[in-house]
Scaffold this active site. Structure first.
Site, PDB file in Angstrom:
ATOM      1  N   SER A 154       0.860  -1.173   0.000  1.00  0.00           N
ATOM      2  CA  SER A 154       0.000   0.000   0.000  1.00  0.00           C
ATOM      3  C   SER A 154       0.901   1.229   0.000  1.00  0.00           C
ATOM      4  CB  SER A 154      -0.867  -0.032   1.266  1.00  0.00           C
ATOM      5  OG  SER A 154      -1.555   1.189   1.434  1.00  0.00           O
ATOM      6  N   ASP A 207      -7.103   3.192  -2.946  1.00  0.00           N
ATOM      7  CA  ASP A 207      -7.798   3.270  -1.655  1.00  0.00           C
ATOM      8  C   ASP A 207      -8.008   4.739  -1.306  1.00  0.00           C
ATOM      9  OD1 ASP A 207      -8.773   3.033   0.913  1.00  0.00           O
ATOM     10  OD2 ASP A 207      -7.066   1.889   1.703  1.00  0.00           O
ATOM     11  N   GLU A 232     -11.092   1.040  -3.164  1.00  0.00           N
ATOM     12  CA  GLU A 232     -11.397   0.753  -1.768  1.00  0.00           C
ATOM     13  C   GLU A 232     -11.986   1.996  -1.097  1.00  0.00           C
ATOM     14  OE1 GLU A 232      -7.917  -1.044   0.005  1.00  0.00           O
ATOM     15  OE2 GLU A 232      -8.649  -0.732   2.034  1.00  0.00           O
ATOM     16  N   GLY A 309      -4.253  -4.160   6.257  1.00  0.00           N
ATOM     17  CA  GLY A 309      -3.208  -3.890   7.240  1.00  0.00           C
ATOM     18  C   GLY A 309      -3.416  -2.539   7.892  1.00  0.00           C
TER      19      GLY A 309
HETATM   20  O1  OSB Z   1      -7.033   1.922   4.668  1.00  0.00           O
HETATM   21  O2  OSB Z   1      -5.970   0.118   4.431  1.00  0.00           O
HETATM   22  C1  OSB Z   1      -6.075   1.225   4.947  1.00  0.00           C
HETATM   23  C2  OSB Z   1      -2.928   1.996   6.996  1.00  0.00           C
HETATM   24  C3  OSB Z   1      -3.487   2.615   8.089  1.00  0.00           C
HETATM   25  C4  OSB Z   1      -4.847   2.803   8.135  1.00  0.00           C
HETATM   26  C5  OSB Z   1      -5.660   2.367   7.086  1.00  0.00           C
HETATM   27  C6  OSB Z   1      -5.108   1.733   5.992  1.00  0.00           C
HETATM   28  C7  OSB Z   1      -3.715   1.567   5.936  1.00  0.00           C
HETATM   29  C8  OSB Z   1      -3.025   0.981   4.799  1.00  0.00           C
HETATM   30  C9  OSB Z   1      -1.672   0.362   5.059  1.00  0.00           C
HETATM   31  O3  OSB Z   1      -3.444   1.007   3.667  1.00  0.00           O
HETATM   32  C10 OSB Z   1      -1.707  -1.109   4.955  1.00  0.00           C
HETATM   33  C11 OSB Z   1      -0.453  -1.741   5.504  1.00  0.00           C
HETATM   34  O4  OSB Z   1      -0.407  -2.054   6.719  1.00  0.00           O
HETATM   35  O5  OSB Z   1       0.474  -1.943   4.736  1.00  0.00           O
HETATM   36 MG    MG Z   2      -8.254   0.823   3.327  1.00  0.00          MG
END
Ligand code: OSB
Ligand code: MG
Length: 389
Positions: A154, A207, A232, A309
């Site tokens: 991400s 996302d 997302e 995550g």
């Molecule tokens: O929306 O998926 C999300 C991190 C913090 C809060 C929300 C999100 C995220 C990420 C990171 O997209 C995912 C990761 O842990 O690599």
């Molecule tokens: Mg997300």
């Protein structure tokens, strides 16, 4: 039509012997600097205040993680609210008499509304303890079927397009199977278009973390031309109804993250056709019980799920690996290597990603990693013990 009831997963984790008398719970806040800042539509952070939970019983120690952040930007929970709710309500509920199973734990938590991340933190530590007692890996205990799971990365909003393009290349070179781009108004169609132009065949998703509204529908429709795997959470964190309007208007599958806080909400989302994919985060849904139930519901209906995550430390990540080993987790998860987040992780060995874009699911008992207690002690900002009479 599918009803709400009857989708409660039958949980493993009943102890063959007698219920476990829990000696006490330790809550640790551990500051880990991020290798680089992480920016989403709701803000930017340079470090994670990792909330570790451990539970001691019978000479064993189980580990869990509360994934809440410091500010209520992703959801209403924060490190502070979780500390309060665990200290005052949840920990006393599991310490007051011996605990027999995950179902037992779920029943003791059921009367407390919300605070899913706080509940999950304790549940994770308890299931690690159960798995150690039964000398099983977490994956084996929940019915996981895969020894390795596909993973993606991400990528946060970057200061410039060229730094984003560099990172895309870097993670593709490392083998990551899917690239997810964080988007917001002003950092979306052009950026996504450029990444897609350079990498016509990769699995690419976006996302929005709730950065749009229904008024942006025409704008969001422009994303359809990039053959995205999914978009997302474009709309509000608690919305289902308007997402159904977006899903109807777009060819791109909508995936819900923030909006899915329980199996009941997942069921509603599927019945309303608010999404075609669901991101499951153990913390957001309040623990393995709900995560398994959502997985089972989606699996039955052929709806793909994947493991989200929250920039977890290795302890949360170990639990994510176990969850992602279930058969319905067919899409790459946001389970990147430890080194993608931190220069040093709290587990040994750290999580690594192979050239084929997969991460190994541990087969040793419990979370299946060693916990680096010395490093944790070095980075601990506050520590609180509950119980231990
Ligand atoms: O929306 O998926 C999300 C991190 C913090 C809060 C929300 C999100 C995220 C990420 C990171 O997209 C995912 C990761 O842990 O690599
Ligand atoms: Mg997300």
């Amino acid at each position: 039509m599918q009803q709400d009831a009857g989708i409660v997963a039958s949980l493993p984790g009943s102890i063959a012997g007698s219920p476990l008398r829990l000696e006490g719970v330790v809550l640790r806040l551990v500051r880990l600097p991020l290798c680089e800042p992480f920016e989403t539509s709701f803000g930017r952070i340079d470090s994670r205040l990792i909330f570790l939970v451990s539970i001691d019983a019978g000479g064993l120690r189980g580990w869990g993680e509360v994934v809440a952040q410091e500010e209520p930007l992703y959801s209403y929970e924060t490190v502070g609210t979780a500390l309060h709710v665990i200290r005052e309500f949840l920990a006393p509920a599991i310490l007051k008499q011996p605990l027999g199973s995950l179902d037992d734990l779920a029943r003791r938590f059921a009367r407390f509304k919300g605070h899913n991340m706080a509940k999950a933190g304790l549940e994770l530590a308890f299931i690690d303890l159960l798995a150690q007692v039964e000398r099983q890996s977490l994956s084996a205990m929940i019915g996981g079927t895969r020894p390795r799971v596909p993973v993606g990365v991400s990528l946060g909003i970057q200061p410039t397009l060229s730094s984003l393009l560099d990172r895309v290349e870097q993670y593709l070179d490392l083998g990551y199977q899917r690239i997810k781009l964080k988007i917001k108004p002003g950092w979306d169609v052009d950026v996504v278009g450029e990444v897609r132009r350079r990498h016509p065949a990769i699995l690419l998703s976006v996302d929005a973390n709730s950065a749009y509204s229904l008024e942006d529908l025409d704008h969001l429709r422009r994303l359809d031309e990039f053959s995205l795997l999914m978009i997302e959470q474009p709309l509000d964190h608690d919305d289902l109804l308007d997402h159904a309007v977006v899903q109807k208007a777009l060819n791109t599958p909508v995936c819900l993250d923030e909006s899915i806080t329980s199996v009941r909400r997942a069921n509603h989302a599927l019945r309303m056709q608010s999404c075609r994919i669901i991101n499951i985060k153990i913390g957001r849904v309040g623990g393995y019980s709900q995560a398994l139930a959502i997985h089972n519901l989606c699996h039955k209906q052929g709806v793909p799920v994947w493991c989200g995550g929250m920039l977890e430390s290795g302890i949360g990540r170990a639990h994510n690996l176990a969850l992602a080993s279930l058969p319905g987790f067919t899409l790459p998860g946001d389970i990147s290597a430890s080194s993608r987040y931190f220069t040093r992780d709290v587990i040994e060995p750290e999580v690594t990603v192979c050239r084929d874009g997969t991460a190994g699911v541990p087969s040793a008992p419990g979370i299946g990693f060693g916990v680096d207690v010395d490093f944790i002690a070095e980075c601990t900002e506050t520590i609180e013990q509950i119980g231990y009479q």
